[in-house]
Structures are given as C-alpha cells and as structure tokens.
Design a protein around this motif. Structure first.
Motif, PDB file in Angstrom:
ATOM      1  N   GLU A  98       0.812  -1.216   0.000  1.00 29.25           N
ATOM      2  CA  GLU A  98       0.000   0.000   0.000  1.00 29.25           C
ATOM      3  C   GLU A  98       0.846   1.266   0.000  1.00 29.25           C
ATOM      4  OE1 GLU A  98      -3.710   1.810   2.544  1.00 29.25           O
ATOM      5  OE2 GLU A  98      -2.096   0.795   3.617  1.00 29.25           O
ATOM      6  N   GLY A  99       1.906   1.296   0.785  1.00 29.80           N
ATOM      7  CA  GLY A  99       2.758   2.482   0.885  1.00 29.80           C
ATOM      8  C   GLY A  99       3.317   2.931  -0.462  1.00 29.80           C
ATOM      9  N   PRO A 100       3.984   2.049  -1.204  1.00 32.22           N
ATOM     10  CA  PRO A 100       4.494   2.441  -2.518  1.00 32.22           C
ATOM     11  C   PRO A 100       3.396   2.813  -3.511  1.00 32.22           C
ATOM     12  CG  PRO A 100       5.639   0.494  -1.754  1.00 32.22           C
ATOM     13  CD  PRO A 100       4.528   0.750  -0.785  1.00 32.22           C
ATOM     14  N   ALA A 101       2.234   2.182  -3.401  1.00 32.09           N
ATOM     15  CA  ALA A 101       1.125   2.531  -4.297  1.00 32.09           C
ATOM     16  C   ALA A 101       0.670   3.964  -4.037  1.00 32.09           C
ATOM     17  CB  ALA A 101      -0.039   1.556  -4.109  1.00 32.09           C
ATOM     18  N   PHE A 102       0.527   4.332  -2.764  1.00 30.94           N
ATOM     19  CA  PHE A 102       0.164   5.709  -2.430  1.00 30.94           C
ATOM     20  C   PHE A 102       1.232   6.689  -2.903  1.00 30.94           C
ATOM     21  CE2 PHE A 102      -3.077   4.421   0.811  1.00 30.94           C
ATOM     22  CZ  PHE A 102      -4.093   5.222   0.335  1.00 30.94           C
ATOM     23  N   LEU A 103       2.495   6.340  -2.698  1.00 36.47           N
ATOM     24  CA  LEU A 103       3.587   7.214  -3.127  1.00 36.47           C
ATOM     25  C   LEU A 103       3.562   7.411  -4.641  1.00 36.47           C
ATOM     26  CD1 LEU A 103       6.057   8.827  -2.231  1.00 36.47           C
ATOM     27  CD2 LEU A 103       7.418   6.764  -2.580  1.00 36.47           C
ATOM     28  N   ALA A 104       3.303   6.352  -5.386  1.00 35.80           N
ATOM     29  CA  ALA A 104       3.233   6.450  -6.846  1.00 35.80           C
ATOM     30  C   ALA A 104       2.076   7.343  -7.276  1.00 35.80           C
ATOM     31  CB  ALA A 104       3.095   5.059  -7.466  1.00 35.80           C
ATOM     32  N   ILE A 105       0.948   7.241  -6.602  1.00 38.07           N
ATOM     33  CA  ILE A 105      -0.199   8.092  -6.937  1.00 38.07           C
ATOM     34  C   ILE A 105       0.105   9.552  -6.606  1.00 38.07           C
ATOM     35  CG2 ILE A 105      -2.610   8.598  -6.388  1.00 38.07           C
ATOM     36  CD1 ILE A 105      -2.961   5.530  -5.953  1.00 38.07           C
ATOM     37  N   ILE A 106       0.758   9.788  -5.491  1.00 42.02           N
ATOM     38  CA  ILE A 106       1.134  11.153  -5.124  1.00 42.02           C
ATOM     39  C   ILE A 106       2.103  11.730  -6.158  1.00 42.02           C
ATOM     40  CG2 ILE A 106       2.413  12.525  -3.425  1.00 42.02           C
ATOM     41  CD1 ILE A 106       1.149  10.642  -1.275  1.00 42.02           C
ATOM     42  N   ALA A 107       3.084  10.928  -6.576  1.00 46.47           N
ATOM     43  CA  ALA A 107       4.029  11.383  -7.604  1.00 46.47           C
ATOM     44  C   ALA A 107       3.302  11.669  -8.915  1.00 46.47           C
ATOM     45  CB  ALA A 107       5.117  10.336  -7.815  1.00 46.47           C
ATOM     46  N   TYR A 108       2.325  10.838  -9.268  1.00 47.92           N
ATOM     47  CA  TYR A 108       1.516  11.092 -10.461  1.00 47.92           C
ATOM     48  C   TYR A 108       0.792  12.433 -10.329  1.00 47.92           C
ATOM     49  CZ  TYR A 108      -2.483  11.083 -13.548  1.00 47.92           C
ATOM     50  OH  TYR A 108      -3.425  11.470 -14.466  1.00 47.92           O
ATOM     51  N   GLY A 109       0.304  12.735  -9.146  1.00 45.71           N
ATOM     52  CA  GLY A 109      -0.405  13.986  -8.914  1.00 45.71           C
ATOM     53  C   GLY A 109       0.475  15.207  -9.129  1.00 45.71           C
ATOM     54  N   PHE A 110       1.767  15.072  -8.896  1.00 42.43           N
ATOM     55  CA  PHE A 110       2.674  16.209  -9.074  1.00 42.43           C
ATOM     56  C   PHE A 110       2.881  16.579 -10.535  1.00 42.43           C
ATOM     57  CE2 PHE A 110       4.776  15.193  -4.824  1.00 42.43           C
ATOM     58  CZ  PHE A 110       4.070  16.180  -4.165  1.00 42.43           C
ATOM     59  N   ASN A 111       3.055  15.559 -11.396  1.00 36.17           N
ATOM     60  CA  ASN A 111       3.408  15.894 -12.779  1.00 36.17           C
ATOM     61  C   ASN A 111       2.631  15.140 -13.853  1.00 36.17           C
ATOM     62  OD1 ASN A 111       4.570  13.386 -12.688  1.00 36.17           O
ATOM     63  ND2 ASN A 111       6.677  14.121 -12.593  1.00 36.17           N
ATOM     64  N   GLY A 112       1.735  14.266 -13.479  1.00 34.03           N
ATOM     65  CA  GLY A 112       0.898  13.584 -14.460  1.00 34.03           C
ATOM     66  C   GLY A 112       1.598  12.513 -15.269  1.00 34.03           C
ATOM     67  N   ASN A 113       2.755  12.050 -14.803  1.00 32.87           N
ATOM     68  CA  ASN A 113       3.496  11.029 -15.529  1.00 32.87           C
ATOM     69  C   ASN A 113       2.759   9.686 -15.450  1.00 32.87           C
ATOM     70  OD1 ASN A 113       5.369   9.112 -16.473  1.00 32.87           O
ATOM     71  ND2 ASN A 113       7.087  10.410 -15.872  1.00 32.87           N
ATOM     72  N   ALA A 114       2.474   9.137 -16.603  1.00 31.26           N
ATOM     73  CA  ALA A 114       1.698   7.890 -16.686  1.00 31.26           C
ATOM     74  C   ALA A 114       2.411   6.715 -16.031  1.00 31.26           C
ATOM     75  CB  ALA A 114       1.400   7.566 -18.147  1.00 31.26           C
ATOM     76  N   LEU A 115       3.750   6.727 -16.027  1.00 29.83           N
ATOM     77  CA  LEU A 115       4.516   5.634 -15.429  1.00 29.83           C
ATOM     78  C   LEU A 115       4.121   5.427 -13.970  1.00 29.83           C
ATOM     79  CD1 LEU A 115       6.827   3.544 -15.460  1.00 29.83           C
ATOM     80  CD2 LEU A 115       8.359   5.416 -14.797  1.00 29.83           C
ATOM     81  N   PHE A 116       3.944   6.507 -13.238  1.00 35.02           N
ATOM     82  CA  PHE A 116       3.611   6.394 -11.818  1.00 35.02           C
ATOM     83  C   PHE A 116       2.223   5.810 -11.614  1.00 35.02           C
ATOM     84  CE2 PHE A 116       6.327  10.419 -11.768  1.00 35.02           C
ATOM     85  CZ  PHE A 116       7.500   9.687 -11.775  1.00 35.02           C
ATOM     86  N   LEU A 117       1.311   6.197 -12.477  1.00 33.73           N
ATOM     87  CA  LEU A 117      -0.044   5.666 -12.377  1.00 33.73           C
ATOM     88  C   LEU A 117      -0.063   4.167 -12.730  1.00 33.73           C
ATOM     89  CD1 LEU A 117      -2.867   6.585 -11.618  1.00 33.73           C
ATOM     90  CD2 LEU A 117      -3.291   7.058 -14.023  1.00 33.73           C
ATOM     91  N   VAL A 118       0.710   3.792 -13.717  1.00 38.92           N
ATOM     92  CA  VAL A 118       0.791   2.378 -14.114  1.00 38.92           C
ATOM     93  C   VAL A 118       1.398   1.543 -12.981  1.00 38.92           C
ATOM     94  CG1 VAL A 118       1.913   0.775 -15.715  1.00 38.92           C
ATOM     95  CG2 VAL A 118       0.822   2.846 -16.586  1.00 38.92           C
ATOM     96  N   ILE A 119       2.444   2.064 -12.356  1.00 42.08           N
ATOM     97  CA  ILE A 119       3.051   1.352 -11.222  1.00 42.08           C
ATOM     98  C   ILE A 119       2.034   1.189 -10.101  1.00 42.08           C
ATOM     99  CG2 ILE A 119       4.761   1.578  -9.367  1.00 42.08           C
ATOM    100  CD1 ILE A 119       6.679   2.758 -11.485  1.00 42.08           C
ATOM    101  N   ALA A 120       1.295   2.246  -9.806  1.00 40.24           N
ATOM    102  CA  ALA A 120       0.270   2.172  -8.758  1.00 40.24           C
ATOM    103  C   ALA A 120      -0.801   1.148  -9.114  1.00 40.24           C
ATOM    104  CB  ALA A 120      -0.357   3.548  -8.538  1.00 40.24           C
TER     105      ALA A 120
END
Length: 156
Positions: A98-120
C-alpha cells in the motif's frame, strides 16, 4: 480475536478490501483532478528513479516479511494464536504494498506522468490478488490435524 476462525478471516478480508478501496479511490481522485497523462519521462524528475525502486522494494519486502512472520508460527500454537499471527503477517504484507502505491499516486499527482499511475495500478492489482481466504490460510500456516478439525467444526 473473533470466536470463529471464519470470523477472523472475514475481519482480515474487510481490512484488505478497505485498503484496496482506499487506494483505488485516491487513485481515481488524483486521475480525475489532475487530468493529465504524460507518457514522456523527464530525466531530471527524481521520481522517475525513486518510484520504481520503492515499488520493487515494497513488493519484495511484502513477500519477505510475510514469509518471515509465517515461519514464527509454531505448529504447537493454538489455532487462535495461529490466526492472530497470520492476520498480523497479512497486514504487514498489505502495508508494504500500500505504501508504494500511495507514493506512486502522489508522484503522479505532481506531474501527471503515466509511469507512476501504471506502477500504482500494478501494485493495487497485486494487493487485490492477496485477498485472504480459508484455502490460503490452510496452505500458508502449519496446521495440525486437530487444528484442521477445529477449523472445520467451528466454521459450521
């Protein structure tokens, strides 16, 4: 601890569902509010390097810690204690995902990079696949014949 083994597993299932639902809701909220889906990787973005490492670390640590905590379950423990230890091990496993998934979503929120959303998304799918059930419990925990009989008798 619940009176019946099935109630303990039901409680763990509710916790699991709450975690999956929370991550999904947060991810959907961020996607809708962000509105961007950038496929370019900016090499100056530190998250490009951090998020995949943290996600891989969370995945492997979830497995490692779960197996390590299962090894602490003695065959001589009572069924109630085995269920409690299994529940604790499962919650630790879920937290490492759960922790890394939340972090990836937060990172996606900063810049909209699809990679972070896919990882989440991959982490949420993996977390969803970890749903506890009676079969997994009986395979993962060293049960005696008496434990199996007690488990079946109390679930009626």
């Amino acid at each position: 601890m619940a009176a019946k083994p099935s109630e303990s597993l039901k409680t763990l299932s509710i916790i699991h569902l709450a975690l999956v639902g929370t991550i999904l809701a947060f991810g959907i909220f961020k996607f809708v509010s962000n509105g961007t889906f950038i496929a370019n990787a900016n090499p100056n973005d530190i998250f490009i390097y951090v998020i995949p490492v943290v996600a891989a670390f969370g995945y492997f640590m979830s497995q490692f810690m779960f197996k390590k905590q299962l090894l602490a379950i003695n065959k001589t423990d009572t069924l109630t204690l085995k269920l409690a230890k299994y529940q604790a091990a499962s919650i630790v496993k879920y937290a490492f995902i759960e922790g890394p998934a939340f972090l990836a979503i937060i990172a996606y929120g900063f810049n909209g990079n699809a990679l972070f959303l896919v990882i989440a998304i991959f982490l949420v799918v993996y977390l969803f696949m970890q749903k506890p059930n009676q079969k997994k419990f009986m395979e993962d925990v060293p049960l005696t014949i008496e434990d199996k009989k007690e488990f079946k008798n109390t679930n009626r």
